[in-house]
Write a protein that holds these residues in place. Sequence first.
Motif, PDB file in Angstrom:
ATOM      1  N   GLY A   1      30.589  54.578  70.892  1.00 34.74           N
ATOM      2  CA  GLY A   1      31.437  54.781  72.067  1.00 34.74           C
ATOM      3  C   GLY A   1      32.862  55.141  71.688  1.00 34.74           C
ATOM      4  O   GLY A   1      33.243  55.138  70.523  1.00 34.74           O
ATOM      5  N   VAL A   2      33.626  55.452  72.704  1.00 31.48           N
ATOM      6  CA  VAL A   2      35.045  55.764  72.520  1.00 31.48           C
ATOM      7  C   VAL A   2      35.723  54.472  72.069  1.00 31.48           C
ATOM      8  O   VAL A   2      35.530  53.414  72.683  1.00 31.48           O
ATOM      9  N   PRO A   3      36.507  54.531  71.010  1.00 39.02           N
ATOM     10  CA  PRO A   3      37.193  53.318  70.552  1.00 39.02           C
ATOM     11  C   PRO A   3      38.015  52.691  71.685  1.00 39.02           C
ATOM     12  O   PRO A   3      38.630  53.396  72.492  1.00 39.02           O
ATOM     13  N   ALA A   4      38.016  51.380  71.749  1.00 44.35           N
ATOM     14  CA  ALA A   4      38.691  50.654  72.830  1.00 44.35           C
ATOM     15  C   ALA A   4      40.142  51.097  73.011  1.00 44.35           C
ATOM     16  O   ALA A   4      40.617  51.221  74.140  1.00 44.35           O
ATOM     17  N   GLU A   5      40.826  51.374  71.913  1.00 49.66           N
ATOM     18  CA  GLU A   5      42.249  51.737  72.008  1.00 49.66           C
ATOM     19  C   GLU A   5      42.467  53.131  72.598  1.00 49.66           C
ATOM     20  O   GLU A   5      43.591  53.482  72.974  1.00 49.66           O
ATOM     21  N   LEU A   6      41.409  53.943  72.707  1.00 47.34           N
ATOM     22  CA  LEU A   6      41.539  55.298  73.278  1.00 47.34           C
ATOM     23  C   LEU A   6      41.005  55.404  74.704  1.00 47.34           C
ATOM     24  O   LEU A   6      41.216  56.420  75.363  1.00 47.34           O
ATOM     25  N   ARG A   7      40.309  54.401  75.186  1.00 48.79           N
ATOM     26  CA  ARG A   7      39.616  54.508  76.475  1.00 48.79           C
ATOM     27  C   ARG A   7      40.539  54.785  77.643  1.00 48.79           C
ATOM     28  O   ARG A   7      40.177  55.522  78.555  1.00 48.79           O
ATOM     29  N   ASP A   8      41.756  54.234  77.625  1.00 48.12           N
ATOM     30  CA  ASP A   8      42.682  54.454  78.743  1.00 48.12           C
ATOM     31  C   ASP A   8      43.269  55.855  78.752  1.00 48.12           C
ATOM     32  O   ASP A   8      43.782  56.311  79.764  1.00 48.12           O
TER      33      ASP A   8
ATOM     34  N   VAL B   1      41.565  58.692  77.119  1.00 44.50           N
ATOM     35  CA  VAL B   1      40.585  59.641  76.599  1.00 44.50           C
ATOM     36  C   VAL B   1      40.606  60.973  77.353  1.00 44.50           C
ATOM     37  O   VAL B   1      40.234  62.008  76.801  1.00 44.50           O
ATOM     38  N   PHE B   2      41.073  60.977  78.605  1.00 43.70           N
ATOM     39  CA  PHE B   2      41.135  62.205  79.391  1.00 43.70           C
ATOM     40  C   PHE B   2      42.486  62.916  79.286  1.00 43.70           C
ATOM     41  O   PHE B   2      42.689  63.953  79.898  1.00 43.70           O
ATOM     42  N   ASP B   3      43.406  62.357  78.513  1.00 46.08           N
ATOM     43  CA  ASP B   3      44.700  63.004  78.307  1.00 46.08           C
ATOM     44  C   ASP B   3      44.536  64.188  77.353  1.00 46.08           C
ATOM     45  O   ASP B   3      43.656  64.196  76.496  1.00 46.08           O
ATOM     46  N   ARG B   4      45.420  65.133  77.477  1.00 47.27           N
ATOM     47  CA  ARG B   4      45.382  66.309  76.598  1.00 47.27           C
ATOM     48  C   ARG B   4      45.709  65.929  75.158  1.00 47.27           C
ATOM     49  O   ARG B   4      46.587  65.109  74.909  1.00 47.27           O
TER      50      ARG B   4
ATOM     51  N   HIS C   1      36.331  63.601  64.700  1.00 46.32           N
ATOM     52  CA  HIS C   1      36.594  64.622  65.721  1.00 46.32           C
ATOM     53  C   HIS C   1      36.290  66.038  65.263  1.00 46.32           C
ATOM     54  O   HIS C   1      36.247  66.955  66.075  1.00 46.32           O
ATOM     55  N   GLY C   2      36.067  66.254  63.996  1.00 42.91           N
ATOM     56  CA  GLY C   2      35.694  67.589  63.529  1.00 42.91           C
ATOM     57  C   GLY C   2      36.704  68.631  63.950  1.00 42.91           C
ATOM     58  O   GLY C   2      37.894  68.492  63.718  1.00 42.91           O
ATOM     59  N   SER C   3      36.229  69.675  64.637  1.00 44.46           N
ATOM     60  CA  SER C   3      37.105  70.776  65.028  1.00 44.46           C
ATOM     61  C   SER C   3      37.642  70.610  66.446  1.00 44.46           C
ATOM     62  O   SER C   3      38.136  71.553  67.037  1.00 44.46           O
ATOM     63  N   SER C   4      37.562  69.426  66.994  1.00 43.09           N
ATOM     64  CA  SER C   4      38.004  69.171  68.356  1.00 43.09           C
ATOM     65  C   SER C   4      39.508  69.399  68.514  1.00 43.09           C
ATOM     66  O   SER C   4      40.300  69.013  67.663  1.00 43.09           O
ATOM     67  N   SER C   5      39.878  70.015  69.642  1.00 43.54           N
ATOM     68  CA  SER C   5      41.298  70.228  69.948  1.00 43.54           C
ATOM     69  C   SER C   5      41.854  69.083  70.783  1.00 43.54           C
ATOM     70  O   SER C   5      43.060  68.977  70.959  1.00 43.54           O
ATOM     71  N   GLY C   6      40.976  68.253  71.327  1.00 42.89           N
ATOM     72  CA  GLY C   6      41.431  67.185  72.195  1.00 42.89           C
ATOM     73  C   GLY C   6      41.701  67.642  73.617  1.00 42.89           C
ATOM     74  O   GLY C   6      42.340  66.939  74.385  1.00 42.89           O
ATOM     75  N   LEU C   7      41.194  68.827  73.991  1.00 42.74           N
ATOM     76  CA  LEU C   7      41.399  69.346  75.342  1.00 42.74           C
ATOM     77  C   LEU C   7      40.149  69.257  76.219  1.00 42.74           C
ATOM     78  O   LEU C   7      40.246  69.333  77.444  1.00 42.74           O
TER      79      LEU C   7
ATOM     80  N   GLY D   1      36.303  68.529  93.785  1.00 41.12           N
ATOM     81  CA  GLY D   1      36.389  67.462  94.771  1.00 41.12           C
ATOM     82  C   GLY D   1      35.824  66.143  94.285  1.00 41.12           C
ATOM     83  O   GLY D   1      35.642  65.217  95.072  1.00 41.12           O
ATOM     84  N   GLY D   2      35.542  66.040  92.995  1.00 41.89           N
ATOM     85  CA  GLY D   2      34.918  64.848  92.453  1.00 41.89           C
ATOM     86  C   GLY D   2      35.793  64.101  91.479  1.00 41.89           C
ATOM     87  O   GLY D   2      37.012  64.252  91.469  1.00 41.89           O
ATOM     88  N   SER D   3      35.140  63.320  90.643  1.00 44.70           N
ATOM     89  CA  SER D   3      35.853  62.531  89.639  1.00 44.70           C
ATOM     90  C   SER D   3      35.010  62.427  88.381  1.00 44.70           C
ATOM     91  O   SER D   3      33.784  62.546  88.423  1.00 44.70           O
ATOM     92  N   LEU D   4      35.685  62.198  87.264  1.00 46.96           N
ATOM     93  CA  LEU D   4      35.027  61.986  85.986  1.00 46.96           C
ATOM     94  C   LEU D   4      35.643  60.742  85.375  1.00 46.96           C
ATOM     95  O   LEU D   4      36.869  60.642  85.272  1.00 46.96           O
ATOM     96  N   SER D   5      34.798  59.808  84.995  1.00 49.39           N
ATOM     97  CA  SER D   5      35.305  58.551  84.447  1.00 49.39           C
ATOM     98  C   SER D   5      34.465  58.102  83.255  1.00 49.39           C
ATOM     99  O   SER D   5      33.352  58.590  83.041  1.00 49.39           O
ATOM    100  N   LEU D   6      35.022  57.179  82.515  1.00 50.86           N
ATOM    101  CA  LEU D   6      34.342  56.554  81.390  1.00 50.86           C
ATOM    102  C   LEU D   6      34.098  55.106  81.765  1.00 50.86           C
ATOM    103  O   LEU D   6      35.032  54.394  82.146  1.00 50.86           O
TER     104      LEU D   6
END
Length: 167
Positions: free
Chosen positions: A104-111, A113-116, A125-131, A144-149
């Motif tokens: 899972g997403v490390p606890a310290e990143l969960r709040d 994780v959706f930030d740029r 993270h390999g070649s991830s840009s974080g976007l 009109g929806g939502s995405l959450s962890l």
Amino acid sequence: LRRLAGLTEDLLEVSRMDAGRAVVVPSRIDLVDLLAEVVDDAGGAEIAIAAPAVLEVTTDPARLRVVVRNLLANAVQHGAPPVDVTVDRAAADVVLSVRDAGPGVPAELRDRVFDRFVRGDEARHGSSSGLGLAIARENARLLGGSLSLLPDGRTFVLQLPDLADQG
């Protein structure tokens, strides 16, 4: 070059969203078919779909593909098999979840994780840009929806309205 092209496209999409120029083009689709296509594109490796045989919804299929593709890519790249995709109706909404068997997403990143530009451990993270998740969440919002962890750090939940029900 492929990574640079992908990053450039992501940055252009973010700038369109920031400028309010992102366009939603809804159409009636079978969500289960769209999921099957995205899973096939992802290689289908140990990805299981639990869904009704048919689930018609009015939404923007291109934007929805971006969201689902990102969630599956993250589960495959950063998680562990199997990856379970569950989709069903909840009143007028559609709820889609993607869960993998990884840590899972490390606890310290969960709040955030959706930030740029948020990325986890350099080794993971390999070649991830974080976007990707920021773009996925903004696409969910545009639809009109939502995405959450979820608190388990392994389950992402996309909740979408059926745009045909929006009047």
